[in-house]
Design a protein around this motif. Structure first.
Motif, PDB file in Angstrom:
ATOM      1  N   TRP A   1       0.834  -1.210   0.000  1.00  0.00           N
ATOM      2  CA  TRP A   1       0.000   0.000   0.000  1.00  0.00           C
ATOM      3  C   TRP A   1       0.866   1.257   0.000  1.00  0.00           C
ATOM      4  N   LEU A   2       1.924   1.279   0.805  1.00  0.00           N
ATOM      5  CA  LEU A   2       2.827   2.433   0.794  1.00  0.00           C
ATOM      6  C   LEU A   2       3.513   2.576  -0.560  1.00  0.00           C
TER       7      LEU A   2
ATOM      8  N   GLY B   1       3.733   3.653  -7.999  1.00  0.00           N
ATOM      9  CA  GLY B   1       3.270   2.859  -9.122  1.00  0.00           C
ATOM     10  C   GLY B   1       2.781   1.497  -8.679  1.00  0.00           C
ATOM     11  N   ALA B   2       1.873   0.924  -9.447  1.00  0.00           N
ATOM     12  CA  ALA B   2       1.215  -0.320  -9.056  1.00  0.00           C
ATOM     13  C   ALA B   2       2.050  -1.563  -9.340  1.00  0.00           C
TER      14      ALA B   2
ATOM     15  N   TRP C   1       1.992  -4.916  -6.935  1.00  0.00           N
ATOM     16  CA  TRP C   1       1.460  -6.210  -7.343  1.00  0.00           C
ATOM     17  C   TRP C   1       2.522  -7.300  -7.239  1.00  0.00           C
ATOM     18  N   ALA C   2       3.777  -6.946  -7.513  1.00  0.00           N
ATOM     19  CA  ALA C   2       4.857  -7.933  -7.364  1.00  0.00           C
ATOM     20  C   ALA C   2       4.957  -8.401  -5.918  1.00  0.00           C
TER      21      ALA C   2
ATOM     22  N   ILE D   1      12.802  -1.522  -1.661  1.00  0.00           N
ATOM     23  CA  ILE D   1      13.849  -1.503  -2.692  1.00  0.00           C
ATOM     24  C   ILE D   1      13.483  -0.523  -3.798  1.00  0.00           C
ATOM     25  N   ALA D   2      12.235  -0.556  -4.243  1.00  0.00           N
ATOM     26  CA  ALA D   2      11.802   0.387  -5.279  1.00  0.00           C
ATOM     27  C   ALA D   2      11.932   1.825  -4.787  1.00  0.00           C
ATOM     28  N   ALA D   3      11.593   2.055  -3.518  1.00  0.00           N
ATOM     29  CA  ALA D   3      11.742   3.398  -2.951  1.00  0.00           C
ATOM     30  C   ALA D   3      13.210   3.807  -2.888  1.00  0.00           C
TER      31      ALA D   3
END
Length: 658
Positions: A446-447, A452-453, A457-458, A496-498
């Protein structure tokens, strides 16, 4: 205690306890080394280009100019006013500058070193109570949390404070583990347990206080409770040992402060953040309880010298509302650490960590009083809970503050996962584990949705795979390892994405992932810069040409002011930071960092103006709440503006030499 923890030397090593035990699989330490190296590269990425806090940079340059300024932590080169923090951690930056020269990488380097050392120290702390695999999981969760990534990428003092606190917690857990135990494979190393380890913890906490003052003491009650419950020998003996350690901590903490307080006022800088020139007021007022005051403005409990105009008050309120929409201006609330920009600093696994702490204590309720794993849960859990409450209620919360939450979150999640996967595989246990995985990964996803989605979803897919593996087949070790790997991966996809977003955008200690306004050094809009005046922070974006231009401005200022031994007068230390950093020799800082200090007085400035010793003056515009200060009004009525004045200008520049 599980066989894993027992075979890996949980709680069994001594004062010379190494990070590695021969009983542990080699691949764990290879992974730890790779993690530490990767983290060091991330901390160093863009070093010298992604920005620094110019206020601290100016203080470092001043402290490097003379040993007097170094010892007393002076902000300006005249040594007239101190920095608004204790100088302990900045001394390391000064030494680095003396070796490598005054530049941005030299100032950030000590923080990178502290950040890199924190990872193996955290690993060792967890390994002694929960085993190497759990320790590695905690180190991974810590390293990948965005707040832990950005904290060492600036010149703030927090990385050293966190490192020293973890060393203190490690020493307390060593004391809890009990005396005279041998670690398998290391027969020459023995623990003395008890007193010596607690004394060492007191030293570490005292040194952490030199870096971050009262914030470094927030974990002290947590580890004291853990030792009082689980330490060896009688309760009276434990209380006496804790008292001795507390005495050492207080002596080390207040050693420099006492030295300054005993120095005659005319022989040292005026203590910033105070109206009474007391370093104790700076610690407990301005940097302590004052942080709960202000409602988003940088007064830190200091009184205004003159009442602001109605227009200035209205403008300040507007700025605070703008600030509430950013990580550095979030309003105090119960869910402050869980949502929006500030939630994406350290809140990814905060809810599940708190739940895990309670669950671990419940599962281990029948263990012996001295159970090290339960003691570690108490220590890290109460530390996390204390910081959560304090930060949620504080009037001032900057993103890098939240790094203090990350060790507790990482450790509780790692131990919680270990507890869940080693519990008796009943259907109830599986359902509880599945619910925990779903909650942890769901909150993280959610954060992450702000970025991006795809990655959200991953994370959901990985969580679903972990839960499926939990219920498929017999609960053998291989299946449990698969569940753990999928669950941890799903939980860290969002962080990691952040992290990638922050590195790509030059994010530093003041930044939060996916902030609409960008980062402090690479803002997407002027939104962020609009909110910054609320806090008075000054940043430099690290571009080589801009750095050279700033240094050239310092040389120009010195050429203009030298003939008459005149000053460049600047209202507030925050605004003066560029002048101090660029090497201007004679900067008159009016009002300290906030501009609210009574030094220098109106009479002092009037005397300098009569003597023709203020060459230029930089003062806030009329919409600043401090614009009614009589010292500013004196300059406005005595000097001449360099350009036509605009109502909404943040600063006015005046020429005062006749």
């Amino acid at each position: 205690m599980s066989d894993e923890a027992g075979s890996e030397g949980a709680g069994t090593t001594g004062a010379l306890d190494p990070v590695r035990s021969p009983a542990d699989p080699w691949w764990i330490y290879a992974a730890l080394a790779a993690l530490t190296i990767a983290a060091t590269v991330a901390y160093s990425w863009g070093i010298g280009h992604d920005g620094i806090n110019v206020y601290y940079a100016g203080a470092v340059r001043s402290m490097a100019s003379s040993w007097h300024d170094f010892v007393y932590g002076a902000f300006d080169r005249q040594g007239s006013i101190s920095i608004d923090k204790l100088p302990g951690a900045f001394w390391l930056q000064v030494l680095s500058v003396k070796v490598f020269g005054f530049n941005e990488p030299a100032m950030v380097l000590p923080e990178v070193v502290a950040g890199a050392l924190t990872i193996p120290v955290l690993f060792r702390t967890v390994r002694r109570v929960a085993g190497a695999r759990t320790a590695l999981a905690a180190a991974v969760l810590f390293t990948l949390t965005p707040a832990a990534l950005t904290e060492p990428r600036g010149n703030e003092s927090d990385p050293w404070s966190l490192l020293l606190i973890l060393l203190a917690v490690d020493a307390v857990l060593r004391a809890i583990a009990g005396p005279r135990r041998r670690e398998r494979g290391l027969p020459g190393l023995r623990t003395t347990g008890g007193l010596r380890s607690l004394i060492l913890a007191g030293v570490w906490f005292g040194l952490a206080f030199q870096a971050k003052m009262g914030e470094a003491w927030l974990p002290v009650p947590a580890v004291a409770v853990a030792y009082a419950i689980a330490g060896p020998k009688s309760f009276k003996n434990r209380a006496l040992r804790l008292s001795a350690a507390a005495g050492v901590m207080i002596v080390v903490s207040f050693s420099w402060v006492t030295f300054v307080a005993l120095t005659p006022a005319h022989d040292r800088p005026f203590t910033d953040g105070t109206t009474d020139n007391s370093p104790f007021s700076q610690i407990f007022g301005y940097n302590g309880f004052g942080r709960f005051a202000g409602g988003g403005t940088a007064t830190y409990g200091l009184p205004s010298i003159a009442p602001p105009s109605p227009d200035a008050t209205e403008y300040a309120n507007d700025l605070v509302q703008f600030g509430h929409r950013t990580a550095i201006g979030s309003a105090a609330s119960w869910n402050r650490l869980l949502t929006d920009d500030i939630g994406r600093c350290a809140g990814w696994l905060l809810p599940i960590a708190l739940i895990a702490g309670v669950a671990i204590l419940f599962v281990r309720r029948d263990e012996p009083r001295t159970d090290p794993l339960r003691a570690a849960t108490i220590a890290f859990g109460l530390w996390l809970l204390t910081d959560t409450v304090v930060f949620s209620a504080s009037g001032t919360l900057i993103p890098y503050y939240t790094t203090m939450l990350v060790p507790g979150i990482a450790v509780l999640c790692a131990i919680g996962l270990k507890t869940a996967l080693t519990a008796t595989p009943t259907r109830t246990a599986r359902i509880a584990t599945a619910a925990a995985i779903a909650a942890a990964v769901g909150w993280s996803a959610w954060l992450q949705s702000a970025g991006g989605a795809l990655w959200s979803w991953a994370a959901v897919v990985l969580a679903a795979a972990a839960i499926s593996a939990l219920f498929i087949g017999r609960p053998q070790r291989t299946n449990r390892v698969l569940v753990a790997a999928l669950a941890v991966t799903g939980a860290v996809v969002g962080p990691i994405a952040a992290d990638v977003w922050l590195l790509h955008n030059g994010g530093g200690a003041w930044d939060a992932a996916y902030a609409a306004q960008g980062t402090t050094t690479h803002p997407d809009t002027d939104f962020f810069l609009t909110a910054l005046p609320v806090y008075g922070a000054s940043f430099h974006d690290g571009d080589g040409d801009l750095w050279k231009q700033m240094m050239a401005n310092g040389r120009r200022n010195n050429a203009l002011t030298a003939p008459n031994d005149a000053y460049v007068a600047v209202f507030s230390g925050s605004a003066a930071s560029f002048q101090v950093t660029n090497g201007t020799d004679r900067v008159l800082v009016i009002g300290g960092y906030t501009g609210l200090l009574p030094k220098p007085s109106v009479d002092d400035i009037a005397a300098l103006l009569r003597q023709n010793r203020i060459f230029t003056a930089i003062v806030p515009g009329p919409l600043d709440t401090r614009a009614a200060d009589p010292r500013i009004q004196l300059i406005i009525h005595t000097c001449h503006p360099t350009a036509p004045l605009q109502q909404d200008d943040a600063q006015y520049i005046y020429i005062c030499e006749s």
